[in-house]
Design a protein around this motif. Structure first.
Motif, PDB file in Angstrom:
ATOM      1  N   LYS A  71      -7.646  -8.269   2.179  1.00 53.69           N
ATOM      2  CA  LYS A  71      -7.664  -7.749   0.810  1.00 53.69           C
ATOM      3  C   LYS A  71      -7.057  -6.346   0.761  1.00 53.69           C
ATOM      4  O   LYS A  71      -6.311  -6.013  -0.173  1.00 53.69           O
ATOM      5  CB  LYS A  71      -9.096  -7.727   0.285  1.00 53.69           C
ATOM      6  N   GLU A  72      -7.370  -5.519   1.770  1.00 50.66           N
ATOM      7  CA  GLU A  72      -6.835  -4.154   1.830  1.00 50.66           C
ATOM      8  C   GLU A  72      -5.315  -4.167   1.992  1.00 50.66           C
ATOM      9  O   GLU A  72      -4.597  -3.405   1.347  1.00 50.66           O
ATOM     10  CB  GLU A  72      -7.482  -3.408   2.994  1.00 50.66           C
TER      11      GLU A  72
ATOM     12  N   THR B 199       0.782  -4.667  -2.822  1.00 48.84           N
ATOM     13  CA  THR B 199       0.793  -5.170  -4.211  1.00 48.84           C
ATOM     14  C   THR B 199       1.238  -6.632  -4.287  1.00 48.84           C
ATOM     15  O   THR B 199       2.090  -7.010  -5.102  1.00 48.84           O
ATOM     16  CB  THR B 199       1.677  -4.296  -5.133  1.00 48.84           C
TER      17      THR B 199
ATOM     18  N   LYS C 195      -3.581  -5.303  -1.255  1.00 43.76           N
ATOM     19  CA  LYS C 195      -3.569  -4.227  -2.244  1.00 43.76           C
ATOM     20  C   LYS C 195      -2.493  -3.200  -1.915  1.00 43.76           C
ATOM     21  O   LYS C 195      -1.782  -2.715  -2.802  1.00 43.76           O
ATOM     22  CB  LYS C 195      -4.947  -3.557  -2.292  1.00 43.76           C
TER      23      LYS C 195
ATOM     24  N   ASN D  80     -16.752  -3.635  -1.270  1.00 43.79           N
ATOM     25  CA  ASN D  80     -16.160  -4.552  -2.238  1.00 43.79           C
ATOM     26  C   ASN D  80     -17.200  -5.274  -3.092  1.00 43.79           C
ATOM     27  O   ASN D  80     -16.827  -6.019  -4.016  1.00 43.79           O
ATOM     28  CB  ASN D  80     -15.279  -5.575  -1.515  1.00 43.79           C
TER      29      ASN D  80
END
Length: 255
Positions: free
Chosen positions: A26-27, A33, A30, A135
């Motif tokens: 997830k990091e 993008t 992000k 999170n």
């Protein structure tokens, strides 16, 4: 030759993991993008020494031994078992509880299974566990600091005082690299011991969450003996002699 979008993403991932052994998917998504699914598709086959294992992108070249261990821990059947145990453990958390989360892959499954609507304080000493806690929308995370063990990805105290001193914990979810009826709960690294033992002393309830691959296994660092555990959540029933050491209360048996 023109660089494709996939090649550019992989190059960016290599740069992100230059000094790291792993990064949460997830990091990484992000930072680039893009979606997590895009990165999973990019790394269906390992590229540039990177692979997706569980919810993490692993830098194979940085820690080959750690990668081998991670592959073993994240075997598909064990992931399913850990997910089921995680759901069972998460159901024990009540609103506004203060919960200590040990290190290890099983503990991350517990965090994923916690209802997002439940407010709680999550205490940990592992960087991976902290990333999972932050999170959760209604979690107030506390990361115990100190020295950092880069091989195990966790912190350990280096002074007499630490973040646990002023906390009283409702539930401790303990993990283990080995559980033996005679020699008790063990783990890999001596640097894991201080925070684990302090949490044991300051917790109202200690729940050991362990899959059957750890039963009968002994590692070098001793955490505690079985009588220190209040409840065990496992994917199999514990041997009778271990149940006797834990006590006769049904809530203290294997689940």
């Amino acid at each position: 030759m023109h660089e494709t979008k996939q090649e550019r993403r992989i190059r960016q991932l290599v740069e992100l993991l230059h000094r790291k052994e792993k990064m949460h998917l997830k990091e990484a998504a992000k930072a680039l993008t893009v979606s997590e699914m895009t990165l999973r598709r990019d790394l269906i086959e390992p590229h540039a020494g990177l692979s997706v294992i569980g919810g993490y992108i692993i830098n194979n070249q940085r820690h080959e031994d750690d990668f081998t261990y991670c592959l073993r821990e994240q075997h598909e059947s064990h992931v399913r078992e850990k997910a089921e145990m995680g759901k069972c453990a998460a159901g024990l958390i009540k609103p506004n509880d203060t919960v200590f989360f040990d290190n290890g892959t099983t503990v991350v499954h517990i965090i994923h299974a916690i209802d997002d609507n439940i407010p709680f304080t999550g205490v940990c000493f592992s960087l991976n566990v902290f990333l999972a806690l932050k999170n959760k929308p209604n979690c107030s995370p506390i990361l115990c600091g100190g020295g950092f063990d880069p091989q195990c990805n966790h912190f350990y105290p280096i002074s007499e005082n630490n973040e646990l001193d002023d906390l009283r914990i409702d539930i401790m979810f303990a993990s283990a690299a080995g559980v033996d009826g005679r020699l008790g709960v063990t783990c890999y690294a001596l640097t894991e011991i201080p925070y684990k033992r302090q949490a044991l002393r300051q917790s109202q309830s200690v729940v050991l969450v362990v899959d059957s691959s750890k039963l009968g296994v002994v590692r070098k660092a001793v955490v505690c003996q079985l009588p220190a555990i209040d409840q065990v959540i496992c994917d199999v029933s514990l041997p009778a002699e271990w149940r006797a050491m834990l006590g006769t209360d049904e809530q203290r048996g294997a689940r």
